[in-house]
Design a protein around this motif. Sequence first.
Motif, PDB file in Angstrom:
ATOM      1  N   UNK A   8       0.829  -1.199   0.000  1.00  0.00           N
ATOM      2  CA  UNK A   8       0.000   0.000   0.000  1.00  0.00           C
ATOM      3  C   UNK A   8       0.870   1.258   0.000  1.00  0.00           C
ATOM      4  N   UNK A   9       0.295   2.344  -0.487  1.00  0.00           N
ATOM      5  CA  UNK A   9       0.982   3.646  -0.494  1.00  0.00           C
ATOM      6  C   UNK A   9       0.142   4.630   0.315  1.00  0.00           C
ATOM      7  N   UNK A  35      -6.998  10.863   7.697  1.00  0.00           N
ATOM      8  CA  UNK A  35      -8.445  10.972   7.534  1.00  0.00           C
ATOM      9  C   UNK A  35      -9.044  10.581   8.879  1.00  0.00           C
ATOM     10  N   UNK A  36     -10.252  11.064   9.173  1.00  0.00           N
ATOM     11  CA  UNK A  36     -10.824  10.729  10.481  1.00  0.00           C
ATOM     12  C   UNK A  36     -12.335  10.802  10.466  1.00  0.00           C
ATOM     13  N   UNK A  51      -4.928   6.510   7.577  1.00  0.00           N
ATOM     14  CA  UNK A  51      -4.414   7.028   6.308  1.00  0.00           C
ATOM     15  C   UNK A  51      -5.010   6.183   5.185  1.00  0.00           C
ATOM     16  N   UNK A  52      -5.223   6.831   4.060  1.00  0.00           N
ATOM     17  CA  UNK A  52      -5.864   6.129   2.953  1.00  0.00           C
ATOM     18  C   UNK A  52      -4.804   5.757   1.926  1.00  0.00           C
ATOM     19  N   UNK A 107      -3.195   2.001   9.032  1.00  0.00           N
ATOM     20  CA  UNK A 107      -2.790   2.566  10.331  1.00  0.00           C
ATOM     21  C   UNK A 107      -3.998   3.059  11.121  1.00  0.00           C
ATOM     22  N   UNK A 108      -5.143   2.395  10.975  1.00  0.00           N
ATOM     23  CA  UNK A 108      -6.366   2.865  11.634  1.00  0.00           C
ATOM     24  C   UNK A 108      -6.250   2.671  13.142  1.00  0.00           C
TER      25      UNK A 108
END
Length: 220
Positions: free
Chosen positions: A132-133, A139-140, A147-148, A157-158
């Motif tokens: 993933x990049x 984002x929240x 992060x998306x 990284x939720x």
Amino acid sequence: MVFKFQFNGSGSRCLWLSEDGSQIIVNAHSGGVDTCTDGAVCANCGAVYGEPAGHQWGEPEWTWAEDHSSAGVKFICQNDNSHIETVEAEISISTTEEDCTHDGESVYTAEAVFNKETYTDVWKKTIPMNGHSPGEEWKSDGTAHWKECEECGERLEEASHTFEWVTDKEATETEAGSQHEECSVCGYKKAAVEIPATGSSDAGDAGQRELLSVKEDQNK
Ligand SMILES: [Zn+2]
Ligand SMILES: [Zn+2]
Ligand SMILES: [Zn+2]
Ligand SMILES: [Zn+2]
């Protein structure tokens, strides 16, 4: 009686004539062997009388260019290994693209036609997945930040917010202040809440203490 070779016979035979010319012997050709490409030669008269045996081609032997942009196939005759045929192949490539979590693959197919038969060989190349990049920004929503992935949109990284109180404005004796909870990781802010003015309670106590000390002074 002595016979000597006279002339090639018709088709499959050779003729021999006696020295005095009185007799003719007719023999089938003989001797010699059929080869891949030529019929047997009569040991007596030198006529070709056999049929070519044809090559006995072995298994195809493939050779690829180092970058696999071209390939050739070689056949060696099992009757005579100096008989070698090489055919250049057509290459076609089909590719499955890689993504964040799956390897891709390029399939190179070489196809060559030899003796009216089609031969194929396949070479596969794995294209490693990218992983993933994650984007730069957090984002929240109300409870978590993440992060998306810029490629596939997956949440990375939720984690739950880690809230800390932040004072926007200190309360004074007469004016209420305000403060809010803010995530120390992503900066997500909850709605601000009021800090009560300090005047009513704290100032009152202090005033009474002052009064008491004044009284003590007077008693001395
Ligand atoms: Zn002959
Ligand atoms: Zn041959
Ligand atoms: Zn991704
Ligand atoms: Zn957060």
